[in-house]
Design a protein around this motif. Structure first.
Motif, PDB file in Angstrom:
ATOM      1  N   TRP A  37     -14.812  57.554  86.142  1.00 36.78           N
ATOM      2  CA  TRP A  37     -13.855  56.968  87.972  1.00 36.78           C
ATOM      3  C   TRP A  37     -14.773  56.624  88.254  1.00 36.78           C
ATOM      4  O   TRP A  37     -15.930  57.712  88.347  1.00 36.78           O
ATOM      5  N   SER A  38     -15.398  55.610  88.431  1.00 31.73           N
ATOM      6  CA  SER A  38     -16.817  54.888  89.469  1.00 31.73           C
ATOM      7  C   SER A  38     -16.203  54.008  90.361  1.00 31.73           C
ATOM      8  O   SER A  38     -14.899  53.026  90.159  1.00 31.73           O
ATOM      9  N   SER A  39     -17.324  53.168  90.591  1.00 33.15           N
ATOM     10  CA  SER A  39     -17.237  52.368  91.810  1.00 33.15           C
ATOM     11  C   SER A  39     -17.734  51.175  90.540  1.00 33.15           C
ATOM     12  O   SER A  39     -17.981  51.337  90.065  1.00 33.15           O
ATOM     13  N   GLY A  40     -17.320  50.065  90.960  1.00 33.78           N
ATOM     14  CA  GLY A  40     -17.193  48.805  90.079  1.00 33.78           C
ATOM     15  C   GLY A  40     -15.973  48.203  90.320  1.00 33.78           C
ATOM     16  O   GLY A  40     -15.159  48.756  90.919  1.00 33.78           O
ATOM     17  N   PRO A  43     -12.500  50.914  88.462  1.00 34.25           N
ATOM     18  CA  PRO A  43     -13.051  51.836  88.800  1.00 34.25           C
ATOM     19  C   PRO A  43     -12.749  53.175  87.983  1.00 34.25           C
ATOM     20  O   PRO A  43     -13.157  53.992  87.766  1.00 34.25           O
ATOM     21  N   ARG A  65      -9.137  43.628  87.045  1.00 35.85           N
ATOM     22  CA  ARG A  65      -9.935  44.797  88.019  1.00 35.85           C
ATOM     23  C   ARG A  65      -8.726  46.572  87.616  1.00 35.85           C
ATOM     24  O   ARG A  65      -9.389  46.881  88.372  1.00 35.85           O
ATOM     25  N   ARG A 315     -22.908  59.287  86.515  1.00 32.60           N
ATOM     26  CA  ARG A 315     -23.429  58.964  87.521  1.00 32.60           C
ATOM     27  C   ARG A 315     -25.031  57.716  87.076  1.00 32.60           C
ATOM     28  O   ARG A 315     -25.046  57.329  87.433  1.00 32.60           O
ATOM     29  N   SER A 318     -23.625  54.566  87.127  1.00 28.60           N
ATOM     30  CA  SER A 318     -22.135  53.944  88.873  1.00 28.60           C
ATOM     31  C   SER A 318     -23.125  53.809  88.813  1.00 28.60           C
ATOM     32  O   SER A 318     -24.553  53.677  89.446  1.00 28.60           O
ATOM     33  N   LYS A 319     -22.880  52.414  89.567  1.00 35.70           N
ATOM     34  CA  LYS A 319     -23.963  51.238  90.465  1.00 35.70           C
ATOM     35  C   LYS A 319     -23.203  51.589  92.051  1.00 35.70           C
ATOM     36  O   LYS A 319     -21.833  50.945  92.572  1.00 35.70           O
ATOM     37  N   GLY A 320     -23.533  51.953  93.084  1.00 34.90           N
ATOM     38  CA  GLY A 320     -22.990  51.638  94.454  1.00 34.90           C
ATOM     39  C   GLY A 320     -22.813  54.003  94.653  1.00 34.90           C
ATOM     40  O   GLY A 320     -23.549  54.195  93.934  1.00 34.90           O
ATOM     41  N   PHE A 322     -19.919  55.470  95.304  1.00 37.23           N
ATOM     42  CA  PHE A 322     -19.286  56.176  95.106  1.00 37.23           C
ATOM     43  C   PHE A 322     -19.661  57.491  93.440  1.00 37.23           C
ATOM     44  O   PHE A 322     -20.749  56.479  92.648  1.00 37.23           O
ATOM     45  N   ALA A 324     -19.639  58.677  90.390  1.00 41.93           N
ATOM     46  CA  ALA A 324     -19.523  58.460  89.359  1.00 41.93           C
ATOM     47  C   ALA A 324     -18.063  60.453  88.649  1.00 41.93           C
ATOM     48  O   ALA A 324     -19.141  60.842  88.852  1.00 41.93           O
TER      49      ALA A 324
END
Length: 344
Positions: A37-40, A43, A65, A315, A318-320, A322, A324
């Motif tokens: 579960w992450s941003s992008g 997710p 998506r 993490r 993950s980019k952003g 949030f 992860a």
């Protein structure tokens, strides 16, 4: 963390992930699957990595998506015995309830199993044709969770445990011979690891104040999560929830061997490497108030409790903003896929 069930979804659809998009073959050798579960743009996704925590490969969803095949949060995937399929609870259509999903290990196709709406945490039986799962019912103050099995070809379903207010069963693994289903049982704020003999329907306790029992590949041991303070609902002096730790028990013995001692941290359902020498699990990496918050990492440890280490930190991927997280790491079964003992 458990989620209440929804309504039954009555459609089966089979199609390719990302039409017109080639899928990468699953690399040979040991692989570990988990939900991230992450941003992008995606997710929620099912990923696999090698024993070094690298060569990350997405299994589902592909080319979209969210749908088809997006996993639900806080749960992980489970492998078929031959390691060619993954099953998990996910979403196949917008505004439809969660349902059991089958996906090719290389991410090539996805299928929803009809009649399993509201299913949670599915696990394959050794025959490769049967999947066990849990399903909840809530109405007018009544809340119960029962264990079920479904045949993936005929989609015939069978309930294994009774509907009873306050009683909850969550399947976690089959014995290698398929005769026994290990489960978590919750009632009156008490959690026990139990075993259901499928022939006689007898239920026996594996360990008190424990959950998520998982048979080793040869069936000689069971790994599980224990509550060292004796009450999963209780809180420590700092007001944080009680933690879980990882234990292993040999079949026929009462004694539990404690593998981890992570004060104020929560660990997830373990998974055996095909060699039976190491275990993977998720652990929250900070002292958060809620168990399995948004900072889980993949850990591994030898079955004797040595050489525990971090295998994958989402993490890094993950980019952003949030933070992860990962859930439910599961080793791919089968000959030639053994990771073996961890060298300290």
């Amino acid at each position: 963390m458990r989620w209440r069930a929804g309504n039954i979804c009555g459609v089966v659809i089979v199609l390719a992930f990302g039409a017109g998009t080639a899928t990468a073959a699953m690399p040979d050798g040991p692989r570990l699957a988990f939900m991230r579960w992450s941003s992008g743009p995606t997710p929620l996704a099912v990923l696999t990595v090698d024993p070094s925590g690298s060569t990350v490969q997405k299994v589902a969803p592909r080319g979209a998506r969210r749908l088809p095949g997006a996993p639900v949060p806080f749960e992980g995937p489970a492998w078929s015995p031959d390691g060619n399929l993954l099953t998990y609870s996910g979403y196949f259509r917008a505004k439809a309830p969660r349902i059991i999903i089958l996906a090719g290990a290389d991410g090539g196709a996805v299928k929803a199993i009809r009649g399993t709406g509201g299913a949670a945490e599915p696990v394959f039986a050794p025959d490769g044709r049967t999947i066990a799962f849990s399903r909840g019912r809530t109405r007018r103050g009544f809340w119960s969770t029962t264990a079920w099995v479904v045949d993936i070809e005929s989609e015939t379903r069978r309930r294994l445990t009774p509907w009873r207010d306050g009683l909850h069963y969550y399947p976690s693994s089959f014995s290698p011979d398929g005769s026994t289903l290990a489960m978590s049982r919750s009632r009156r704020n008490r959690q026990d690891a139990v075993a259901l003999h499928l022939g006689s329907a007898d239920v026996r306790v594996i360990a008190r104040n424990a959950e998520a029992p998982v048979f080793s590949p040869d069936g000689s041991r069971i790994a599980l999560l224990g509550y060292p303070n004796g009450n999963r609902i209780g809180r420590n002096k700092k007001g944080l929830p009680q933690n879980t730790d990882l234990y292993v028990k040999s079949i026929g013995e009462r004694r539990l061997r404690r593998l981890t001692n992570t004060v104020y941290r929560w660990e997830s359902k373990p998974s055996w490497d095909p060699s039976g020498e190491r275990l993977a699990y998720a652990r929250n990496s900070t002292n958060e108030v809620l168990p399995f918050g948004f900072s889980n990492v993949v850990m591994e440890i030898n079955r004797d409790g040595t050489c525990g280490r971090k295998l994958f930190d989402p993490r890094r991927e993950s980019k952003g903003p949030f933070n992860a997280s990962v859930y439910g790491p599961a080793w791919r079964p089968g000959p030639g896929r053994e990771a073996g003992r961890i060298a300290c």
